[in-house]
Design an enzyme around this catalytic site. Structure first.
Site, PDB file in Angstrom:
ATOM      1  N   ASN A   7      21.749 -41.952   7.555  1.00 20.28           N
ATOM      2  CA  ASN A   7      21.032 -40.723   7.897  1.00 20.28           C
ATOM      3  C   ASN A   7      20.719 -40.802   9.390  1.00 20.28           C
ATOM      4  OD1 ASN A   7      19.337 -38.568   8.183  1.00 20.28           O
ATOM      5  ND2 ASN A   7      17.969 -39.128   6.506  1.00 20.28           N
ATOM      6  N   ARG A  89      24.459 -38.332   5.541  1.00 25.51           N
ATOM      7  CA  ARG A  89      23.641 -37.127   5.334  1.00 25.51           C
ATOM      8  C   ARG A  89      23.918 -36.182   6.496  1.00 25.51           C
ATOM      9  NH1 ARG A  89      17.975 -35.561   6.765  1.00 25.51           N
ATOM     10  NH2 ARG A  89      17.529 -33.860   5.338  1.00 25.51           N
ATOM     11  N   HIS A 178      16.739 -29.101   2.360  1.00 29.28           N
ATOM     12  CA  HIS A 178      16.285 -30.123   1.394  1.00 29.28           C
ATOM     13  C   HIS A 178      17.134 -30.114   0.126  1.00 29.28           C
ATOM     14  CE1 HIS A 178      11.965 -30.075   3.221  1.00 29.28           C
ATOM     15  NE2 HIS A 178      12.648 -31.101   3.708  1.00 29.28           N
ATOM     16  N   ARG A 239       4.870 -26.891  10.994  1.00 23.50           N
ATOM     17  CA  ARG A 239       5.618 -25.618  11.049  1.00 23.50           C
ATOM     18  C   ARG A 239       4.834 -24.519  10.346  1.00 23.50           C
ATOM     19  NH1 ARG A 239      10.785 -28.052   8.447  1.00 23.50           N
ATOM     20  NH2 ARG A 239      11.123 -29.789   9.852  1.00 23.50           N
ATOM     21  N   GLU A 383      16.753 -39.300  -1.930  1.00 22.39           N
ATOM     22  CA  GLU A 383      17.894 -38.642  -1.289  1.00 22.39           C
ATOM     23  C   GLU A 383      19.037 -39.620  -1.045  1.00 22.39           C
ATOM     24  OE1 GLU A 383      14.869 -36.982   1.426  1.00 22.39           O
ATOM     25  OE2 GLU A 383      16.174 -35.243   1.550  1.00 22.39           O
TER      26      GLU A 383
END
Ligand code: ADP
Length: 401
Positions: A7, A89, A178, A239, A383
């Site tokens: 990743n 990823r 996601h 955010r 993940e």
């Protein structure tokens, strides 16, 4: 098969080596501060190290991790050839990628064309791919996209109320993010409950620093709260989530800001951090502050929970029903108070929580009472395992045993 999961971000590169048969993690770590000074963290069941290692670029970072993997003392393999597949990823696959693929020159070209859509993430991902290709040119590489699982959304879910020509010209639409986590968690939920995935309606609440919700109907995403970028949807750590664009024009005029400045506020200074008047973006710290009567910290958590509940309600409508609601990621897995608050809005769905179960910590747990009409679950996302599974599957299809 032994899968190396990578990743790669702009200044860090996380990795895991996973045995695809046993699904055990053989080694994991992270190369941080690449191009700055360099910190290398590495862990196996025998050793754990964190040390400064100069890594001027991503190729050196991959070098460092590969050298460690074959090191006679620290390593877990004796030769690079023992890595069968590398799973990368990849953040944004645009509309081109609806599943995982073997990384070829054509794929890299197509991803580069998506760089515009994810200027922070895609180039960083590709640097990691490039570094691995340089050092392990003969190893099969598989790209696993964070947008792919969301590609099953229909136009009614992914189109904005903008002139259609902008979708045609620039592919401005909702992509959702996601996806790797939403896929893993929705499947694990069905498996944990002994359900047939093709018959269940699941809402996955991925609540971390970045947060998104998805509606997964019969194994396919029909909606995801993130949009063209990961800025849309829930109020997050820093955010803003959904905001009326009209307010932004008003703000820009009042404060004399240009677009990059407004975007920096929306991405880095908003969310629970901004609402709490810069107290923190960390939900643990906000909870501690709430206990000490910090009103803005309490308000930030309240707004966060309210927004999650509203999305859950709308996704229950979008699927015309819901069987499972699943909490995952840092906040979703650990913050039992937030879960309780969110579920307090959802009594109309026939949800009742088991207070003791809600405080349990495990890989997967059902926190609703047996009589609850909807199963509420907490499932630890994974993940890396999902990437390893997909990489192994693509490798099998390409003749790797
Ligand atoms: P991301 O991957 O988006 O950076 P994570 O899924 O790792 O985010 O979640 C990180 C967030 O999880 C932290 O900001 C923190 O607020 C929250 N978190 C972690 N542990 C706890 C806890 N025990 N209680 C409440 N919040 C927690």
């Amino acid at each position: 098969m032994r899968i190396l999961v990578i990743n790669s971000g702009s200044s860090s590169l996380k990795f895991q080596v996973i045995d695809s048969e046993s699904e055990q993690v053989l080694a994991k770590g992270v190369c941080e501060r690449i191009g700055i000074d360099g910190v290398f963290t590495y862990k196996t069941d025998r050793i754990s190290i964190k040390e400064p290692v100069v890594m001027e670029n991503h190729t050196q970072a991959v070098h460092t991790l590969l050298d460690t993997l074959v090191d006679s003392e620290k390593g877990i393999i004796s030769d690079f050839g023992e890595i069968d597949v590398i799973g990368h990823r990849l953040v944004h696959g645009g509309e081109k990628f609806t599943g995982s693929v073997v990384v070829t020159d054509e794929v890299i070209q197509a991803m580069t064309e998506c760089n515009d859509l994810a200027p922070l993430h895609n180039p960083a991902n590709l640097i990691g791919v490039d570094a691995c290709r340089k050092l392990m040119p003969d190893t099969l590489m598989v790209g696993v996209f964070d947008t792919a699982f969301n590609q099953s959304m229909e136009p009614k879910a992914y189109l904005y109320g903008l002139p259609y020509r902008y979708y045609e010209k620039y592919k401005i639409r909702r992509y959702g993010f996601h996806g790797i986590s939403h896929k893993y968690v929705s499947q694990r939920a069905a498996e944990f409950m002994g359900q047939d995935l093709r018959q269940v309606k699941t809402i996955v609440c991925h609540l971390g620093n970045g947060a998104s919700i998805s509606a997964v109907k019969y194994g396919k995403v029909i909606d995801n709260s993130m949009g063209f970028t990961p800025l849309e949807g829930l109020v997050m750590g820093t955010r803003c989530g959904d905001v009326d664009p009209g307010a932004l024009e008003f703000l820009a005029k009042k404060e004399n800001l240009d677009f990059p400045q407004v975007m920096a506020i929306l991405n880095q200074e908003s969310g629970v951090l901004g609402i709490s008047k810069n107290y923190s973006s960390d939900f643990r710290e906000l909870k501690d502050a709430e206990i000490k009567y910090n009103e803005k910290a309490a308000l930030a958590r309240e707004i966060f929970a309210y927004k999650v509940a509203k999305y859950v309600g709308s996704y229950a409508a979008a699927m015309n029903g819901v069987d499972n609601i699943v909490f995952t990621a840092g906040v979703g897995e650990n913050d039992s108070d937030i879960r309780e608050e969110i579920c307090s809005y959802l009594e109309f769905l026939g949800i009742t929580l088991d207070e003791l179960k809600n405080r349990e910590q495990s890989e997967a747990v059902r926190i609703s009472e047996g009589t609850s009409k909807v199963n509420v679950l907490v499932i630890r996302t994974n993940e890396e395992l999902e990437i390893a599974r997909e990489a192994a599957e693509v490798a099998r299809q390409n003749g790797v045993k």
